[in-house]
Design a protein around this motif. Structure first.
Motif, short mmCIF file in Angstrom:
data_model
loop_
_atom_site.label_atom_id
_atom_site.label_comp_id
_atom_site.label_asym_id
_atom_site.label_seq_id
_atom_site.Cartn_x
_atom_site.Cartn_y
_atom_site.Cartn_z
N ASP A 101 -18.39 -21.34 -27.07
CA ASP A 101 -17.78 -22.33 -26.18
C ASP A 101 -16.99 -21.65 -25.05
O ASP A 101 -16.19 -20.75 -25.32
CB ASP A 101 -16.78 -23.22 -26.94
N GLU A 145 -16.13 -26.38 -12.27
CA GLU A 145 -17.45 -26.62 -11.67
C GLU A 145 -18.34 -25.39 -11.83
O GLU A 145 -19.53 -25.51 -12.14
CB GLU A 145 -17.31 -26.99 -10.18
N GLU A 146 -17.77 -24.22 -11.63
CA GLU A 146 -18.53 -22.97 -11.77
C GLU A 146 -19.05 -22.81 -13.20
O GLU A 146 -20.22 -22.49 -13.42
CB GLU A 146 -17.62 -21.79 -11.40
N LYS A 148 -19.55 -25.17 -15.36
CA LYS A 148 -20.56 -26.20 -15.60
C LYS A 148 -21.92 -25.80 -15.00
O LYS A 148 -22.96 -25.96 -15.63
CB LYS A 148 -20.12 -27.54 -14.99
N ARG A 149 -21.86 -25.26 -13.79
CA ARG A 149 -23.09 -24.80 -13.11
C ARG A 149 -23.77 -23.71 -13.93
O ARG A 149 -24.97 -23.71 -14.14
CB ARG A 149 -22.72 -24.24 -11.73
N GLU A 150 -22.97 -22.79 -14.43
CA GLU A 150 -23.55 -21.61 -15.10
C GLU A 150 -23.96 -21.88 -16.56
O GLU A 150 -24.89 -21.27 -17.06
CB GLU A 150 -22.56 -20.45 -15.06
N THR A 151 -23.20 -22.75 -17.24
CA THR A 151 -23.47 -22.92 -18.68
C THR A 151 -23.99 -24.32 -19.02
O THR A 151 -24.36 -24.57 -20.17
CB THR A 151 -22.21 -22.67 -19.52
N GLY A 152 -23.94 -25.20 -18.04
CA GLY A 152 -24.42 -26.56 -18.29
C GLY A 152 -23.39 -27.45 -18.98
O GLY A 152 -23.67 -28.59 -19.30
N ARG A 153 -22.20 -26.91 -19.22
CA ARG A 153 -21.17 -27.75 -19.83
C ARG A 153 -19.77 -27.31 -19.42
O ARG A 153 -19.56 -26.17 -18.98
CB ARG A 153 -21.29 -27.76 -21.35
N TYR A 183 -12.26 -33.84 -16.61
CA TYR A 183 -13.47 -33.30 -17.27
C TYR A 183 -13.34 -33.38 -18.79
O TYR A 183 -14.07 -32.73 -19.51
CB TYR A 183 -13.67 -31.84 -16.85
#
Ligand SMILES: *Cc1c(COP(=O)(O)O)cnc(C)c1O
Length: 393
Positions: A101, A145-146, A148-153, A183
């Motif tokens: 996580d 946001e970064e 989320k972009r990189e890990t999808g969550r 978030y």
């Protein structure tokens, strides 16, 4: 006086003005010193432990009441005592972080927050401080946001220090928490440098968890600390044991796994409790501490070439200074090298500045009296003048 076993009596706070960054808020009150003597024996708080057997239910000394008082003082729903802020981080990380996580930390986070994340198998993702060494809500949003972009969550948890240990800067936790909550990220408010120093209102800040350090900021013996949370998170964090022995079929009732049943079983807890009335009172007078800090800062700033690296004016008494352009210039030519500064201070009855440090160093005036800070201010200026540094008054 000797304690035996090669141990000398420690006489630091008796003989010196102590400006050690990590020690200023942890010095014991006279009441805590009495409690240390009275409750030094192992398991001393267990004298009157009755069913249900758990530390936070003990009525004499008033441990149960203390737990309630701490929770309401922090404006949270429930509280436990822990062996240091770090054990509070660990309990929260262990409960809410699964292997792999992402977890939000910052570029100013304390190492114990990293270790808590590591222990739970989480992946640290740091929010970068800005050029003024401040963690902002905008940077928090950008980092989420970064991730989320990189890990999808989104990260599953955030550790935010109200006052960081490097600069002693006061960060806008309320705004940061607001962003994190958009978030659905729960936030651990790290009050290692604030709980017991200045007023902390967990609900007002929106904190999911509030962690404080007894030995850093609550005039308590080490290792001690507090961990408070909301009713919502308490169910998971302070869940009770569910395990059973296969042979004996024994169960362990209301013991909480994250607390290993009971935590502070003697001198640490009773010391923290004895200081608590004093601590509750002192947080109301933090403005006085800032005024005292200012007295020393003004003196340091009057020494040509000295820079205050912490935010200025100061909002906390822990302060980072850069004396590369002043005290460090003397270190190059002084026969004691860089040690002349700490030794000059020691000669004047001041301790807590790292021996040899003349470039970037920290100090904390918390708890020093008006007289002491005036003396301290004069001591810095005297050492500077003695060594030919210019003073601009
Ligand atoms: C000192 C400190 C800690 C560790 O506190 P303990 O009570 O010793 O575990 C954690 N975070 C910050 C920001 C600190 O300054």
């Amino acid at each position: 006086m000797r304690c035996g076993a090669g141990i000398d009596a420690r006489q630091v706070n008796e003989l010196f003005i102590n400006i050690d960054p990590i020690q200023a808020g942890g010095r014991l009150t006279c009441d805590a010193i009495k409690a240390v003597i009275a409750y030094g024996d192992g398991y001393s708080v267990c004298d009157n432990c009755r069913k249900p057997n758990r530390l936070d239910y003990i009525a004499k000394p008033p441990i149960a009441e203390f737990h309630k008082d701490v929770a309401s003082w922090l404006n949270m729903d429930t509280a436990r005592v822990v062996p240091g802020a770090r054990r509070g981080f660990q309990a929260v990380a262990h409960t809410f972080v699964q292997k792999g996580d992402p977890v939000l930390l910052t570029s100013l986070s304390h190492y114990t927050e990293f270790l808590a994340v590591e222990g739970a198998g989480g992946v640290p993702r740091e929010i970068m401080a800005d050029a003024n060494h401040m963690i902002t809500a905008d940077a928090t949003a950008a980092k989420i946001e970064e991730v989320k972009r990189e890990t999808g969550r989104a990260p599953v948890l955030a550790f935010i220090d109200h006052v960081d240990y490097q600069y002693g800067n006061l960060h806008d936790v309320a705004a940061i928490i607001k962003v994190a909550h958009q978030y659905d990220i729960p936030v651990l408010y790290n009050g290692a440098y604030t709980v017991g120093i200045l007023p902390v209102d967990g609900k007002l800040l929106g904190a999911d968890f509030v962690v404080g350090s007894g030995h850093k900021s609550m005039a308590a013996p080490a290792p001690s600390g507090v961990l408070a949370t909301t009713a919502e998170h308490a169910q998971k964090l302070f869940r009770t044991t569910a395990i059973e022995g296969d042979v004996t079929k024994r169960k362990f009732g209301i013991k909480e796994p994250e607390m290993m049943g009971c935590t502070l079983m003697g001198v640490t807890l009773v010391g923290m409790m004895a200081s608590f009335p004093h601590v509750k009172e002192r947080v109301k007078h933090f403005d006085r501490e800032l005024a005292h800090n200012r007295c020393v800062i003004d003196a340091l700033r009057s020494i040509d070439g000295t820079k205050i690296l912490s935010e200025y004016p100061r909002k906390h008494t822990l302060t980072r200074v850069d004396t590369t352009g002043s005290f460090d210039r003397i270190a190059e030519i002084h026969k004691k090298r860089g040690f002349y500064l700490a030794s000059g201070l020691t000669d004047r009855g001041v301790t807590g500045v790292i021996p040899g440090a003349t470039k970037i160093w920290k100090f904390n005036t918390y708890g020093s009296t008006q007289k002491q800070v005036e003396y301290l201010a004069a001591a810095f200026v005297a050492i500077a003048e003695e060594n030919g540094l210019r003073i601009t008054r």
